[in-house]
Write a protein that holds these residues in place. Structure first.
Motif, mmCIF file in Angstrom:
data_model
loop_
_atom_site.group_PDB
_atom_site.id
_atom_site.type_symbol
_atom_site.label_atom_id
_atom_site.label_comp_id
_atom_site.label_asym_id
_atom_site.label_seq_id
_atom_site.Cartn_x
_atom_site.Cartn_y
_atom_site.Cartn_z
ATOM 1 N N CYS A 51 0.826 -1.208 0.000
ATOM 2 C CA CYS A 51 0.000 0.000 0.000
ATOM 3 C C CYS A 51 0.865 1.264 0.000
ATOM 4 C CB CYS A 51 -0.920 0.002 1.219
ATOM 5 S SG CYS A 51 -1.857 1.520 1.343
ATOM 6 N N CYS A 72 -6.677 5.962 2.093
ATOM 7 C CA CYS A 72 -6.645 5.158 0.865
ATOM 8 C C CYS A 72 -6.788 6.035 -0.381
ATOM 9 C CB CYS A 72 -7.785 4.149 0.919
ATOM 10 S SG CYS A 72 -7.981 3.222 -0.587
ATOM 11 N N CYS A 75 -5.800 2.841 -5.256
ATOM 12 C CA CYS A 75 -4.918 2.485 -6.359
ATOM 13 C C CYS A 75 -5.095 1.033 -6.759
ATOM 14 C CB CYS A 75 -3.480 2.740 -5.958
ATOM 15 S SG CYS A 75 -2.959 1.723 -4.587
ATOM 16 N N CYS A 78 -3.330 -3.207 -3.192
ATOM 17 C CA CYS A 78 -3.622 -4.227 -2.175
ATOM 18 C C CYS A 78 -4.381 -5.386 -2.788
ATOM 19 C CB CYS A 78 -4.412 -3.615 -1.033
ATOM 20 S SG CYS A 78 -5.850 -2.707 -1.565
#
Ligand code: SF4
Ligand code: SF4
Lengths: 115, 359
Positions: A51, A72, A75, A78
């Protein structure tokens, strides 16, 4: 040209959508809000290492995971890293909330060894 | 009697999309000297890149610029691929061209709109931005996000574009081109627009080279230079001829960008037509070691990354030189002698991206 544009704009519908009453659905493959499937997670920490925003915190010993949706950046790193398919990005847009919160869950408590 | 006045232009100014300050020394209405002040949006990206894992950095460098996010990621990945000795599959190289050119299209549309707004042509601004929305929708469909598309990764691209999406993209580009024909016609031939742009902020070719101008600013002064000629990604097969104008004024800079939009449309179509059928990424092995420089062409000009790695998870140094940084010196040279009322148009004509500049 500008005259034709004036006439066109007078008689056409607005280019924008009336948001809220006509909320738009995101297309397939959209990277939306991150969701975890608690039951599947093995607390390996692969997602946390990848991350870029440090939004996930995994404690491998205590078997717990904490996720901060406000850090967050959606993207999807994860979801790519998780071997168990336990993290998924929803196709829905992330909805605003009134209170800042984190998502946390943990594995079953360790079986206590009988003395 | 002529009086000298110093006017702070920016950092908050209706014409500026991002904060930069120019201290203008005026003699009556004429600019005598311009002094730029930057430092309002410094985010420490270069330092952050040294702290993060080199794979995580792909997402970080994308955030240097929202308008050409993909091209930043491309430049970074390209440098790392060279350090790690990776050969990118051809399909990935072509997809990189497609997304890069779509980003150029959207950036030029954005700029043309802002530029029209700078001389007060609000409706033209709306026309360009309405078209731009079609491009944003393409990104959302093909890459999963509108602005920061995160499609590039070390070794290739993260996702493929399906045939159906490619067809839809071509259809959208047809509509876009029709709209662009009409709006660009106004930008190039309208009497009022020409009054505001022709002969303003002239930059001669020799000065442009000496001051290190980049991108459309350089090409509008008659210098034939485009980093895409170096043949990165799939540009070695899809040859690109630099778009050159010679006048060196604001009108020429707009014209270069308008012609580049047509060039990009053509490039996307050629890339889609010639899209090879291979893998889209190779798995990176080992860790980067060594130093390299990576160059790509951004909508604003040449972007340069210097990467120093030492075989560990983290980079030793990442240095980013963005085109707007290179174009600030030419801008300072263009302003003296112009009228105060022309300053917004001249400043916008370099397509300033201050967040890029300060990183
Ligand atoms: S990578 Fe998947 S299984 Fe591992 S900790 Fe993260 S969510 Fe759980
Ligand atoms: S989507 Fe990206 S930023 Fe969000 S939790 Fe996953 S890896 Fe972190």
């Amino acid at each position: 040209m500008m005259l034709s544009s004036v006439i066109r704009n007078l008689f056409s519908k607005p280019a924008t959508r009336p948001f809220a009453p006509a909320a738009r659905t995101a297309p397939q493959g959209y990277r939306g809000a991150v969701e975890f499937e608690e039951e599947v997670c093995i607390y390996c920490g692969a997602c946390a290492t990848r991350c870029p925003a440090n939004a996930i915190c995994v404690d491998r010993v205590a078997k717990s995971l904490e996720f901060d949706p406000f850090k967050c950046v959606q993207c999807g790193a994860c979801a790519e890293a998780c071997k168990k398919g336990c993290v998924q990005l929803q196709i829905d847009y992330q909805h605003p909330v009134a209170v800042r919160h984190t998502v946390a869950f943990h594995g079953p408590p360790k079986p206590t060894v009988a003395p | 009697m002529a009086q000298r006045t110093v006017i702070p232009f920016g950092p908050q100014h209706p014409v500026l999309p991002e904060p930069i300050q120019l201290k203008l020394t005026l003699k009556d209405e004429i600019v005598e000297e311009a002094l730029p002040h930057i430092g309002y949006v410094h985010r420490g990206v270069e330092k952050a890149a040294e702290r993060m894992d080199y794979t995580q950095n792909v997402f970080l460098v994308e955030r240097i610029c929202g308008i050409c996010s993909f091209i930043h990621a491309l430049c970074y990945c390209q440098g790392l691929e060279r350090l790690m000795g990776l050969e990118v599959p051809r399909r990935a190289a072509y997809l990189r061209v497609i997304w890069s050119e779509l980003h150029r299209l959207q950036s030029h549309h954005l700029w043309l709109g802002l530029y029209a707004d700078a001389f007060g042509f609000e409706s033209l601004f709306m026309e360009f931005w309405r078209s731009r929305e079609m491009l944003m929708d393409i990104f959302e469909k093909t890459a999963g996000s509108r602005v920061i598309i995160s499609a590039c990764c070390i070794g290739g691209v993260r996702r493929d574009i399906s045939d159906q999406h490619l067809q839809e993209t071509l259809e959208t580009l047809k509509t876009l081109e029709a709209a662009f024909d009409k709006s660009s016609e106004v930008m190039l031939n309208d009497y009022t627009v020409k009054k505001r742009t022709v002969g303003k902020g002239v930059l001669q070719a020799d000065k442009a080279i000496m001051l290190g101008a980049a991108g459309p600013v350089l090409r509008a002064s008659g210098v034939e230079q485009d980093a895409r000629q170096t043949g990165f990604a799939a540009y070695d097969e899809l040859r690109v001829e630099p778009v050159v104008e010679t006048a060196g004024d604001c009108y020429a800079r707009a014209k270069v960008r308008i012609r580049e939009v047509r060039q990009s449309l053509d490039l996307v179509r050629r890339a889609i037509a010639g899209l090879p059928d291979t893998d889209i990424a190779v798995r990176p092995k080992g860790r980067p070691n060594g130093r390299t420089i990576s160059r790509v062409e951004q909508p604003r000009g040449e972007l340069l990354y210097f990467l120093a790695a030492n075989g560990s998870q983290k980079l030793e140094r990442l240095r980013v030189r963005t085109p707007t940084f290179a174009n600030v010196a030419p801008l300072v040279h263009m302003l003296p002698g112009s009228e105060l009322a022309d300053v917004p148009v001249i400043v916008l004509s370099i397509d300033p991206c201050i967040s890029c500049t300060e990183r």
